[in-house]
Scaffold this active site. Structure first.
Site, PDB file in Angstrom:
ATOM      1  N   ARG A  24       0.855  -1.189   0.000  1.00 45.14           N
ATOM      2  CA  ARG A  24       0.000   0.000   0.000  1.00 45.14           C
ATOM      3  C   ARG A  24       0.892   1.240   0.000  1.00 45.14           C
ATOM      4  O   ARG A  24       1.711   1.410   0.902  1.00 45.14           O
ATOM      5  CB  ARG A  24      -0.885   0.001   1.255  1.00 45.14           C
ATOM      6  CG  ARG A  24      -1.647   1.291   1.437  1.00 45.14           C
ATOM      7  CD  ARG A  24      -2.499   1.321   2.703  1.00 45.14           C
ATOM      8  NE  ARG A  24      -3.110   2.627   2.809  1.00 45.14           N
ATOM      9  CZ  ARG A  24      -3.054   3.420   3.876  1.00 45.14           C
ATOM     10  NH1 ARG A  24      -2.438   3.037   4.975  1.00 45.14           N
ATOM     11  NH2 ARG A  24      -3.628   4.608   3.848  1.00 45.14           N
ATOM     12  N   HIS A  71      -2.851  10.916   0.992  1.00 47.15           N
ATOM     13  CA  HIS A  71      -2.253  10.713   2.305  1.00 47.15           C
ATOM     14  C   HIS A  71      -1.630  12.053   2.726  1.00 47.15           C
ATOM     15  O   HIS A  71      -0.422  12.158   2.915  1.00 47.15           O
ATOM     16  CB  HIS A  71      -1.241   9.565   2.271  1.00 47.15           C
ATOM     17  CG  HIS A  71      -0.985   8.926   3.609  1.00 47.15           C
ATOM     18  ND1 HIS A  71      -1.107   7.574   3.828  1.00 47.15           N
ATOM     19  CD2 HIS A  71      -0.616   9.447   4.803  1.00 47.15           C
ATOM     20  CE1 HIS A  71      -0.812   7.289   5.093  1.00 47.15           C
ATOM     21  NE2 HIS A  71      -0.507   8.410   5.703  1.00 47.15           N
ATOM     22  N   GLU A  75      -7.099   8.418   6.766  1.00 47.58           N
ATOM     23  CA  GLU A  75      -7.356   9.038   8.076  1.00 47.58           C
ATOM     24  C   GLU A  75      -7.849  10.476   7.984  1.00 47.58           C
ATOM     25  O   GLU A  75      -7.174  11.399   8.459  1.00 47.58           O
ATOM     26  CB  GLU A  75      -6.093   8.982   8.953  1.00 47.58           C
ATOM     27  CG  GLU A  75      -5.667   7.589   9.313  1.00 47.58           C
ATOM     28  CD  GLU A  75      -4.673   7.552  10.486  1.00 47.58           C
ATOM     29  OE1 GLU A  75      -4.289   8.617  10.995  1.00 47.58           O
ATOM     30  OE2 GLU A  75      -4.294   6.445  10.903  1.00 47.58           O
ATOM     31  N   ASN A 133      -7.006   1.885  10.185  1.00 48.14           N
ATOM     32  CA  ASN A 133      -5.682   2.053  10.797  1.00 48.14           C
ATOM     33  C   ASN A 133      -5.892   2.041  12.296  1.00 48.14           C
ATOM     34  O   ASN A 133      -6.683   2.838  12.817  1.00 48.14           O
ATOM     35  CB  ASN A 133      -5.068   3.402  10.417  1.00 48.14           C
ATOM     36  CG  ASN A 133      -4.692   3.478   8.954  1.00 48.14           C
ATOM     37  OD1 ASN A 133      -4.816   2.494   8.217  1.00 48.14           O
ATOM     38  ND2 ASN A 133      -4.244   4.643   8.521  1.00 48.14           N
ATOM     39  N   TYR A 136      -3.905   1.300  16.266  1.00 44.50           N
ATOM     40  CA  TYR A 136      -2.627   1.100  16.942  1.00 44.50           C
ATOM     41  C   TYR A 136      -2.763   0.693  18.403  1.00 44.50           C
ATOM     42  O   TYR A 136      -1.938  -0.020  18.929  1.00 44.50           O
ATOM     43  CB  TYR A 136      -1.787   2.381  16.851  1.00 44.50           C
ATOM     44  CG  TYR A 136      -1.269   2.630  15.448  1.00 44.50           C
ATOM     45  CD1 TYR A 136      -2.064   3.236  14.477  1.00 44.50           C
ATOM     46  CD2 TYR A 136       0.008   2.221  15.083  1.00 44.50           C
ATOM     47  CE1 TYR A 136      -1.593   3.441  13.189  1.00 44.50           C
ATOM     48  CE2 TYR A 136       0.488   2.430  13.788  1.00 44.50           C
ATOM     49  CZ  TYR A 136      -0.314   3.036  12.858  1.00 44.50           C
ATOM     50  OH  TYR A 136       0.151   3.228  11.584  1.00 44.50           O
ATOM     51  N   GLU A 194      -3.264  -0.199   8.242  1.00 47.41           N
ATOM     52  CA  GLU A 194      -2.062   0.157   9.018  1.00 47.41           C
ATOM     53  C   GLU A 194      -2.143  -0.417  10.413  1.00 47.41           C
ATOM     54  O   GLU A 194      -3.189  -0.316  11.070  1.00 47.41           O
ATOM     55  CB  GLU A 194      -1.931   1.681   9.206  1.00 47.41           C
ATOM     56  CG  GLU A 194      -1.422   2.440   8.030  1.00 47.41           C
ATOM     57  CD  GLU A 194      -1.258   3.927   8.346  1.00 47.41           C
ATOM     58  OE1 GLU A 194      -1.002   4.284   9.498  1.00 47.41           O
ATOM     59  OE2 GLU A 194      -1.404   4.718   7.406  1.00 47.41           O
TER      60      GLU A 194
HETATM   61  C1  NOJ Z   1      -1.205   6.916  10.688  1.00 44.12           C
HETATM   62  C2  NOJ Z   1      -0.804   7.630   9.440  1.00 44.12           C
HETATM   63  O1  NOJ Z   1      -1.613   7.275   8.368  1.00 44.12           O
HETATM   64  C3  NOJ Z   1       0.667   7.435   9.098  1.00 44.12           C
HETATM   65  O2  NOJ Z   1       0.984   8.359   8.108  1.00 44.12           O
HETATM   66  C4  NOJ Z   1       1.503   7.557  10.345  1.00 44.12           C
HETATM   67  O3  NOJ Z   1       2.864   7.556  10.058  1.00 44.12           O
HETATM   68  C5  NOJ Z   1       1.150   6.429  11.277  1.00 44.12           C
HETATM   69  N1  NOJ Z   1      -0.227   6.523  11.630  1.00 44.12           N
HETATM   70  C6  NOJ Z   1       1.989   6.352  12.544  1.00 44.12           C
HETATM   71  O4  NOJ Z   1       1.757   7.447  13.346  1.00 44.12           O
END
Ligand code: NOJ
Length: 461
Positions: A79, A123, A168, A294, A296, A363
């Site tokens: 991607r 992006h 995002e 995405n 985390y 992500e």
């Molecule tokens: C989300 C973002 O899409 C990406 O650009 C960023 O580097 C990562 N999170 C990590 O923070």
């Protein structure tokens, strides 16, 4: 070990992700126009260490070497995002043939290596010229974005089958237009809400533009989603968590899935909401083939009277210098708690509340302090993160979530926006001075996961 605990669904895709501004460099080469991030990063004091994306990981020159590394790892898919001003220096009109040629060759090289391209249209690097005309806050952006989408679908869509419109939107809308910490660096709540609405309408128009050009393509949008938990059991923290969920998750999920903006958040932010028509809502709800997610970690929310209207604050707001352990729990150099169940919770929510719509994890990954020793980078914390989260993705799939793929953030160390080049998320180490690449131990681990799961994913087990 993870893959032994839960099997991979058949056809499941394992890939890695990047973004143009974070890796390419070549910021004014071969006719590329400036983006809002070029402009923002060049303002003193905006980025840690005054780093910029001028060179970044130098992928613009080293892309063949990078594809070779992807082939080594055995990625099914890659991607990446296209820099809008590289292709259309003014954001509209004349195409920069050299800029488009770069992506054209990249796509060919990927396919020749057996790697499927997943292309993100936006992006965060808007052509600066369009920003001067109001950027995402001007209604004109909708047609500009749709034209850009149609152009790429027509030029690359014979080979690219998977598209992501926006990456995002919550982040670029609110961090860029309300908190001023990302490009274009504005702090204007009225603008921010207009930007959000235009971005979502632009997304809908882009889906339609791509489908009109290439009916066989698969199109989605990528949202940042996290499960939220109250810091304490008090009503104030619980109510703050409810508001945070409306503001951070449902503000985007609901309209995309045809439910319009949640009434409660419209009431709360009524001063700032732009005019929203039924046609707009229909546009935003244009059917998507997959939801890109995405994610985390979880986010801990507390009541905070100092924050106007929303009265809440989130734990992710303080970013430390290096990774640390608190109460036996590992945190990344971004201050992100390593909490694998969070990815399960996000997937379960889409299953339970949004009709089990197909999801691709676009992500997931971690930043740690990496050190080169004897020409190698050993990164056991990143490996533990990868194993832990991927295991929860498979757990979710075993529990009926329609999750179709997983992309590690990120292929190689890069320019982490306002944090500069010091926050390393890559499977591949980049020496930012020389450009040298060193695949980390986590790259070898990912290669092993990909290889070992192949029979199951191809349905031969
Ligand atoms: C989300 C973002 O899409 C990406 O650009 C960023 O580097 C990562 N999170 C990590 O923070």
């Amino acid at each position: 070990m993870m893959s032994a605990e839960y099997g991979f669904p058949r056809g499941f895709i394992l890939g890695a992700a990047t973004a143009a501004y974070q890796i390419e460099g070549g910021w004014r080469e071969d006719g590329k126009g400036p983006s809002i991030w070029d402009d923002f990063a060049h303002r003193k004091g905006k980025i840690a260490n005054n780093d910029t994306g001028d060179v970044a990981s130098d992928h613009y020159h080293r892309w063949q070497e990078d594809v070779a590394i992807m082939r080594e790892i055995g990625l099914d898919a890659y991607r990446f995002s296209i820099s809008w001003p590289r292709v259309l220096p003014l954001g509209r009109g004349a195409v920069n043939a050299k800029g488009l040629g770069f992506y054209d060759r990249l796509v060919d090289e990927l396919l020749a290596s057996g790697i499927k391209p997943y292309v993100t249209l936006y992006h965060w690097d808007l052509p600066l010229e369009l920003q001067k005309q109001g950027g995402w806050s001007s209604n004109d952006i909708r047609s500009r974005f749709a034209e850009y989408a149609a152009l790429l679908a027509s030029r690359l869509g014979d080979r690219v089958k998977n598209w992501i419109t926006l990456n995002e939107p919550w982040m670029f809308v609110f961090i860029g237009h309300l908190l001023g910490m990302h490009a274009p660096g504005l702090k204007n709540p009225w603008k921010a809400m207009r930007v959000l609405h235009n971005a979502l309408c632009s997304h809908g128009m882009a889906v339609q533009a791509i489908k009109a050009e290439r009916p066989d393509s698969s199109v989605g949008i990528t949202l940042s989603l996290s499960p939220l938990e109250p810091a304490t059991d008090t009503d104030r923290d619980k109510e703050a968590t409810h508001r945070a969920d409306l503001f951070m998750n449902r503000l985007l999920l609901d309209p995309i899935f045809g439910r319009g903006y949640p009434e409660e958040i419209r009431r709360l932010l009524r001063l700032f909401f732009p005019k929203v028509t039924q046609e707009d809502l229909a546009l935003i709800a244009t059917p998507i083939d997959f939801l890109g997610v995405n994610t985390y970690t979880r986010d801990i929310i507390r009541y905070d009277w100092r924050v106007p209207f929303l009265h809440l604050w989130s734990s992710i707001s303080d970013v430390p210098e290096s990774d640390f352990i608190r109460n036996g729990v590992q945190y990344t150099t971004m201050g992100v708690e390593v909490y694998p169940p969070s990815i399960y919770q996000v997937l379960a929510r889409i299953r339970d509340e949004y009709g089990n719509h197909p999801v691709v994890i676009t992500e997931n990954g971690s930043s740690f302090t990496d050190v080169v020793q004897n020409g190698k980078v050993d990164d056991p914390k990143r490996i533990a993160y990868l194993d832990g989260y991927l295991n929860e993705v498979l757990h979710a799939a075993a529990d009926g979530c329609d999750v179709r793929g997983y992309f590690v953030w990120t292929l190689m160390d890069n320019m982490e926006w306002s944090f500069g080049c010091a926050k390393r998320h890559g499977l591949v180490y980049v020496d930012f001075k020389s450009g040298q690449r060193i695949p980390k131990a986590s790259a070898a681990r990912y290669a092993e996961i990909i290889r070992d799961s192949l029979p199951g994913r191809h349905g031969h087990k």
